[in-house]
Design a protein around this motif. Structure first.
Motif, PDB file in Angstrom:
ATOM      1  N   MET A  82      52.982  17.551  36.192  1.00  0.00           N
ATOM      2  CA  MET A  82      53.685  18.562  35.013  1.00  0.00           C
ATOM      3  C   MET A  82      52.415  19.309  34.344  1.00  0.00           C
ATOM      4  O   MET A  82      52.830  20.488  33.704  1.00  0.00           O
ATOM      5  N   ILE A  83      51.183  19.053  35.152  1.00  0.00           N
ATOM      6  CA  ILE A  83      50.090  20.432  34.579  1.00  0.00           C
ATOM      7  C   ILE A  83      51.282  21.447  35.455  1.00  0.00           C
ATOM      8  O   ILE A  83      51.139  22.640  34.721  1.00  0.00           O
ATOM      9  N   GLY A  84      51.461  21.761  36.940  1.00  0.00           N
ATOM     10  CA  GLY A  84      51.938  22.752  37.145  1.00  0.00           C
ATOM     11  C   GLY A  84      52.895  23.183  36.675  1.00  0.00           C
ATOM     12  O   GLY A  84      53.631  24.341  36.888  1.00  0.00           O
ATOM     13  N   LEU A  85      53.891  22.222  36.187  1.00  0.00           N
ATOM     14  CA  LEU A  85      54.881  23.092  35.110  1.00  0.00           C
ATOM     15  C   LEU A  85      55.174  23.121  33.943  1.00  0.00           C
ATOM     16  O   LEU A  85      55.302  24.416  33.510  1.00  0.00           O
ATOM     17  N   ASP A  86      53.685  23.453  33.542  1.00  0.00           N
ATOM     18  CA  ASP A  86      53.050  23.864  32.291  1.00  0.00           C
ATOM     19  C   ASP A  86      52.796  25.377  32.653  1.00  0.00           C
ATOM     20  O   ASP A  86      52.344  26.273  31.517  1.00  0.00           O
ATOM     21  N   GLY A  87      52.003  25.343  34.031  1.00  0.00           N
ATOM     22  CA  GLY A  87      51.765  26.715  34.285  1.00  0.00           C
ATOM     23  C   GLY A  87      53.263  28.213  34.232  1.00  0.00           C
ATOM     24  O   GLY A  87      52.796  28.907  34.293  1.00  0.00           O
ATOM     25  N   VAL A  88      54.415  26.941  34.618  1.00  0.00           N
ATOM     26  CA  VAL A  88      56.053  28.422  34.426  1.00  0.00           C
ATOM     27  C   VAL A  88      55.948  28.911  33.353  1.00  0.00           C
ATOM     28  O   VAL A  88      56.056  27.967  31.965  1.00  0.00           O
ATOM     29  N   HIS A  89      56.122  30.248  32.924  1.00  0.00           N
ATOM     30  CA  HIS A  89      57.221  30.362  32.282  1.00  0.00           C
ATOM     31  C   HIS A  89      57.578  32.261  32.593  1.00  0.00           C
ATOM     32  O   HIS A  89      56.690  32.917  33.501  1.00  0.00           O
ATOM     33  N   THR A  90      58.159  32.899  30.974  1.00  0.00           N
ATOM     34  CA  THR A  90      58.711  33.952  31.792  1.00  0.00           C
ATOM     35  C   THR A  90      57.983  34.890  30.423  1.00  0.00           C
ATOM     36  O   THR A  90      58.072  35.236  29.841  1.00  0.00           O
ATOM     37  N   ALA A  91      57.330  35.964  31.307  1.00  0.00           N
ATOM     38  CA  ALA A  91      57.261  37.275  30.894  1.00  0.00           C
ATOM     39  C   ALA A  91      57.322  38.692  30.705  1.00  0.00           C
ATOM     40  O   ALA A  91      56.913  38.909  32.557  1.00  0.00           O
ATOM     41  N   GLY A  92      57.907  39.455  30.695  1.00  0.00           N
ATOM     42  CA  GLY A  92      58.783  40.274  31.301  1.00  0.00           C
ATOM     43  C   GLY A  92      59.472  40.561  32.552  1.00  0.00           C
ATOM     44  O   GLY A  92      60.745  41.263  32.188  1.00  0.00           O
ATOM     45  N   PHE A  93      59.400  40.078  32.629  1.00  0.00           N
ATOM     46  CA  PHE A  93      60.022  39.879  34.481  1.00  0.00           C
ATOM     47  C   PHE A  93      59.540  38.591  35.034  1.00  0.00           C
ATOM     48  O   PHE A  93      58.278  38.682  34.915  1.00  0.00           O
ATOM     49  N   PRO A  94      60.439  38.261  36.147  1.00  0.00           N
ATOM     50  CA  PRO A  94      60.277  36.818  36.891  1.00  0.00           C
ATOM     51  C   PRO A  94      58.991  37.844  37.608  1.00  0.00           C
ATOM     52  O   PRO A  94      58.892  38.850  38.611  1.00  0.00           O
ATOM     53  N   GLN A  95      58.438  36.664  38.583  1.00  0.00           N
ATOM     54  CA  GLN A  95      57.663  37.180  39.649  1.00  0.00           C
ATOM     55  C   GLN A  95      57.840  37.471  40.696  1.00  0.00           C
ATOM     56  O   GLN A  95      57.565  38.404  41.252  1.00  0.00           O
ATOM     57  N   ALA A  96      59.035  36.790  40.824  1.00  0.00           N
ATOM     58  CA  ALA A  96      59.791  37.313  42.468  1.00  0.00           C
ATOM     59  C   ALA A  96      60.149  38.816  42.428  1.00  0.00           C
ATOM     60  O   ALA A  96      60.372  39.037  43.647  1.00  0.00           O
ATOM     61  N   VAL A  97      60.269  39.007  41.178  1.00  0.00           N
ATOM     62  CA  VAL A  97      60.619  41.320  40.808  1.00  0.00           C
ATOM     63  C   VAL A  97      58.891  41.821  41.817  1.00  0.00           C
ATOM     64  O   VAL A  97      59.821  42.981  42.600  1.00  0.00           O
ATOM     65  N   LEU A  98      58.220  41.182  41.304  1.00  0.00           N
ATOM     66  CA  LEU A  98      57.241  41.623  41.913  1.00  0.00           C
ATOM     67  C   LEU A  98      57.055  42.025  43.392  1.00  0.00           C
ATOM     68  O   LEU A  98      56.455  42.418  44.709  1.00  0.00           O
ATOM     69  N   ASP A  99      56.792  41.024  43.707  1.00  0.00           N
ATOM     70  CA  ASP A  99      57.115  39.693  45.012  1.00  0.00           C
ATOM     71  C   ASP A  99      57.909  41.014  46.290  1.00  0.00           C
ATOM     72  O   ASP A  99      57.317  41.186  46.952  1.00  0.00           O
ATOM     73  N   GLY A 100      59.188  40.601  45.758  1.00  0.00           N
ATOM     74  CA  GLY A 100      60.267  41.222  46.527  1.00  0.00           C
ATOM     75  C   GLY A 100      59.802  42.633  47.140  1.00  0.00           C
ATOM     76  O   GLY A 100      60.593  43.579  47.630  1.00  0.00           O
ATOM     77  N   GLU A 101      59.262  43.875  45.932  1.00  0.00           N
ATOM     78  CA  GLU A 101      58.171  44.838  45.714  1.00  0.00           C
ATOM     79  C   GLU A 101      57.314  45.260  46.545  1.00  0.00           C
ATOM     80  O   GLU A 101      57.651  46.024  47.609  1.00  0.00           O
ATOM     81  N   GLN A 102      56.661  44.125  46.583  1.00  0.00           N
ATOM     82  CA  GLN A 102      55.291  44.004  47.457  1.00  0.00           C
ATOM     83  C   GLN A 102      56.142  43.927  49.275  1.00  0.00           C
ATOM     84  O   GLN A 102      55.833  44.571  49.778  1.00  0.00           O
ATOM     85  N   ARG A 103      57.098  43.023  50.131  1.00  0.00           N
ATOM     86  CA  ARG A 103      57.857  43.085  50.496  1.00  0.00           C
ATOM     87  C   ARG A 103      58.561  43.996  51.174  1.00  0.00           C
ATOM     88  O   ARG A 103      58.528  44.341  52.645  1.00  0.00           O
ATOM     89  N   ILE A 104      59.081  45.007  50.183  1.00  0.00           N
ATOM     90  CA  ILE A 104      59.927  46.343  50.980  1.00  0.00           C
ATOM     91  C   ILE A 104      58.578  47.378  51.012  1.00  0.00           C
ATOM     92  O   ILE A 104      58.925  47.792  52.092  1.00  0.00           O
ATOM     93  N   ALA A 105      57.894  47.046  50.573  1.00  0.00           N
ATOM     94  CA  ALA A 105      56.405  48.201  50.609  1.00  0.00           C
ATOM     95  C   ALA A 105      56.544  47.508  52.113  1.00  0.00           C
ATOM     96  O   ALA A 105      55.442  48.467  52.686  1.00  0.00           O
ATOM     97  N   ALA A 106      55.948  46.518  52.357  1.00  0.00           N
ATOM     98  CA  ALA A 106      55.528  46.158  53.753  1.00  0.00           C
ATOM     99  C   ALA A 106      56.718  46.576  54.734  1.00  0.00           C
ATOM    100  O   ALA A 106      56.287  46.672  56.041  1.00  0.00           O
ATOM    101  N   ASP A 107      57.611  46.671  54.008  1.00  0.00           N
ATOM    102  CA  ASP A 107      58.793  46.442  55.285  1.00  0.00           C
ATOM    103  C   ASP A 107      59.130  47.830  55.301  1.00  0.00           C
ATOM    104  O   ASP A 107      58.969  48.573  56.935  1.00  0.00           O
TER     105      ASP A 107
END
Length: 728
Positions: free
Chosen positions: A1-26
């Motif tokens: 439940m502590i881990g669930l407490d750390g889930v929040h949305t601020a601006g945009f999902p972290q997946a968007v930033l991760d995706g751009e990082q992997r596009i740069a790596a590719d």
């Protein structure tokens, strides 16, 4: 439940930033591959040059540089003195290049980044060795050493390919200066954040210069859009490479809309944790009142009976005269009733007593009820609460990033196949007019230089193999195609056989020989290794019938795609007949949850023209850092853990408490019913074991009294108890 407490949305999902990082790596991987391939090709061209001891430097330079279309300038230098022997095209910027020191090593010379005319360019190096020159005045062996030259080719830095509308791709140097820039479509004003290149260069410098490190950056915000950027070093992570010393960094950026709705799961986490704590306290209190405290009272009562049968008459009367408290529930109630019956039998007040076979619910029912109590908390957590909407859970930028990465993977496959065809065409051209032995030597050298081939062979006009090197061919389709390109040479079997083919000329300057074709079967493992990329998911290469030819995961040759939705997605990329088709993506619902899928076609030009092949990718959305899906996963995990831990704890309670109590209850009821022969062995070293030991003392006393009674004598302890009673 502590881990669930750390889930929040601020601006945009972290997946968007991760995706751009992997596009740069590719993109950095594609840039590194282009530079490595060009450097290897320049070296192979120099090694294959068949010069003589009398070859002029100018002629040699023309032969070496004319085959490279991207060459801006070329130079041929003496490796010992550094003297310029011949030059062509634009002036090669050799200032600061110590030729003798550069060429002194035994290994390959990596490319260098230089400045010429205010632009940054790449220098490719290759060693050229010509045979020794004979001295006509002497009849001995060659008196002059072999000539050793250094070939230097100057080429422009390969521009990165940008995919996805509005994305900018840049190649930076170590100081953050943009060396090459590509924009796909129209870049948003928010993406023109000029602080990002310097930030990417600093981040890359902090990661080290010889790694393929990558990362994500946040840029400026304009209105409701914000720039998301990714950076990656153009360096090899598997060992020394040609790009390690260049210090190049790839930066990709794109403006994405910010999320308007924010989600915070901290209140839910607190409420759920409090509810679970309440369930745990209630269950603990129930176990304390119904099991632990009655068991301690029974332990004390059994100890009193043991002291009564082993002590003197006054002690026996004091211990046995007090009734045994009987609990109202479960196995402890059965043991208490039987123990009180034994107490009365010891006093001589009653004889053996039979107990009913049918009994009420025991402590096993209590354990099951405890699991049900926790399940009332766990089941909603697993199946009902924080369930993500499949249609809206995956943000549009994440879906677009999956499509972009699929296009990059398609481009890598296309480049690999194109390079295989180019290498095979060069080998076919070198076979013209040669003897069979010389052709065999050329094929062996080509097989050794190009690791992507598993087999090279020549076909005559009837389709028979006239010359072969390498492994046994996998081909089952006997055909002699015209021209050159890429094709498949089998449609079944354990391994798909993809081959490049090119026509072989009868001699230099002559037309191709009728029916003489050079085939090079490509090792499918090479294609499989290209497809595997972090967080891209499962990747498949399929033919026009959507049969799998290569994949990043385990597969069976020529099998269909594992899901019909993937097959339909691949077919939508074909477009109108005769067109190249367009990439597409979608969120598909699978048995394991939503999946982010994409498909892209190979180009309809070049060696792969007309193949109709596709690259299909599928990444489970659960593997991406999307807040709605993270909340669903962690909520389900909390419910599963609570249910598993409660079942394990109550199962342990059943093993160490309930089951021993049931065994003791059966034995003590038999003892109270007149069974004096069954010995009670204590198994546990706890309160239950102590009760068993006390019951064994009682059994021995009753057995001795029964033996005495059968012999016609009154039992000692019982007679003393009755005499004391009469005296009182």
């Amino acid at each position: 439940m502590i881990g669930l407490d750390g889930v929040h949305t601020a601006g945009f999902p972290q997946a968007v930033l991760d995706g751009e990082q992997r596009i740069a790596a590719d993109t950095a991987l594609s840039t590194r591959t282009a530079i490595d391939t060009e450097a290897s090709t320049v070296r192979r061209t120099a090694d294959a040059y068949q010069g003589t001891s009398t070859s002029a430097p100018a002629n040699a330079l023309t032969a070496l540089a004319s085959v490279r279309k991207a060459v801006l300038g070329s130079a041929l230098l003496d490796r010992r003195t550094g003297k310029l022997l011949a030059a062509g095209g634009k002036t090669v910027p050799l200032a600061g290049v110590d030729v003798a020191r550069t060429a002194s090593g035994h290994g390959a010379i990596p490319p260098r980044l230089v400045t010429s005319g205010g632009t940054r360019q790449l220098l490719y190096f290759a060693k050229v060795t010509l045979p020794a020159q004979d001295d006509p005045d002497q009849d001995q062996a060659p008196s002059r050493p072999a000539r050793q030259w250094l070939l230097v080719l100057c080429e422009a830095l390969p521009a990165p390919t940008a995919y996805g509308d509005g994305r900018t791709a840049e190649v930076l140097d170590a100081r953050g200066t943009a060396l090459a820039t590509t924009i796909h479509g129209t870049a948003s004003p928010a993406a023109a954040d000029r602080s990002l290149p310097a930030a990417a260069a600093r981040a890359a410098h902090g990661a080290g210069s010889d790694t393929d490190a990558s990362g994500g950056l946040l840029g400026a915000a304009t209105g409701s859009r914000r720039t998301v950027a990714g950076w990656a070093q153009v360096a090899s992570a598997t060992g020394p490479g040609d790009t390690d010393d260049l210090g190049l960094v790839v930066l990709t950026s794109r403006a994405v809309p910010a999320t308007t709705t924010a989600s915070d799961y901290s209140r839910f986490a607190l409420d759920a944790a409090g509810a679970l704590a309440g369930v745990g306290l209630l269950l603990g209190l129930a176990l304390y009142l119904s099991v632990q405290r009655p068991l301690l009272r029974l332990y004390l009562s059994a100890g009193r009976l043991a002291r009564g049968v082993t002590g003197g008459a006054p002690t026996a009367w004091a211990e046995l005269s007090r009734p045994v408290p009987v609990h109202s529930f479960g196995e402890l109630a059965r043991i208490g009733r039987a123990l009180d019956s034994l107490r009365r039998q010891l006093l001589g007040e009653s004889g053996p007593q039979e107990f009913p076979a049918r009994r009420g619910p025991g402590y096993r029912a209590l354990a099951v009820a405890g699991v049900v109590m926790v399940a009332c908390w766990s089941v909603p957590m697993i199946f009902l609460l924080n369930r993500a909407d499949t249609a809206t859970a995956v943000p549009a930028p994440v879906l677009a990033d999956q499509q972009t990465r699929t296009e990059i993977a398609t481009n890598r496959i296309r480049q690999s196949l194109d390079q295989s065809y180019t290498d095979l065409s060069d080998a076919a051209a070198s076979l013209a007019g040669r003897s069979r032995a010389a052709q065999s030597e050329v094929l062996r050298k080509s097989l050794a230089d190009h690791k992507q081939y598993r087999s090279l062979y020549l076909l005559d006009r009837s389709g028979d193999i006239t010359l072969r090197v390498g492994d046994a061919p996998l081909r089952t389709l006997v055909h002699v195609p015209r021209g050159g390109g890429i094709t498949t040479v089998n449609t079944s079997g354990r391994i798909p056989a993809i081959a490049a083919y090119a026509q072989v000329r009868a001699g230099k300057g002559k037309a191709p020989a009728a029916g003489t074709v050079l085939f090079g079967e490509i090792d499918v493992k090479v294609l499989n290794s290209i497809l595997s990329r972090p967080k891209l998911g499962s990747v498949w290469v399929t033919d026009r019938d959507e049969k799998v030819l290569a994949a990043s995961v385990g597969y069976r040759a020529f099998q269909s795609l594992p899901d019909s939705d993937l097959t339909r997605l691949a077919r939508t990329t074909q477009g109108a007949p005769g067109t190249a088709g367009t990439a597409t993506s979608a969120v598909q619902l699978t048995s394991s949850g939503p999946s982010v899928d994409a498909a892209a076609p190979l180009a309809q030009s070049g060696p792969t023209a007309g193949l109709g092949w596709h690259v299909v990718t599928a990444e489970p959305a659960a593997a991406l850092r999307i807040p709605a899906l993270q909340a669903e996963q962690r909520t389900m995990l909390a419910g599963i853990l609570a249910l598993a831990v409660s079942a394990a704890c109550l199962g342990w309670l059943h093993v160490v408490v309930i089951r021993p109590l049931r065994a003791v209850a059966v034995l003590v009821e038999r003892l109270a019913g007149g069974d004096r022969r069954t010995v009670l062995h204590p198994v546990n070293h706890d309160e239950i074991g102590s009760v068993t030991r006390s019951l064994e003392l009682v059994r021995q006393t009753l057995a001795e009294r029964d033996r005495t009674a059968r012999s016609g004598h009154v039992a000692g302890p019982s007679r003393s108890l009755r005499v004391n009673t009469l005296q009182r």
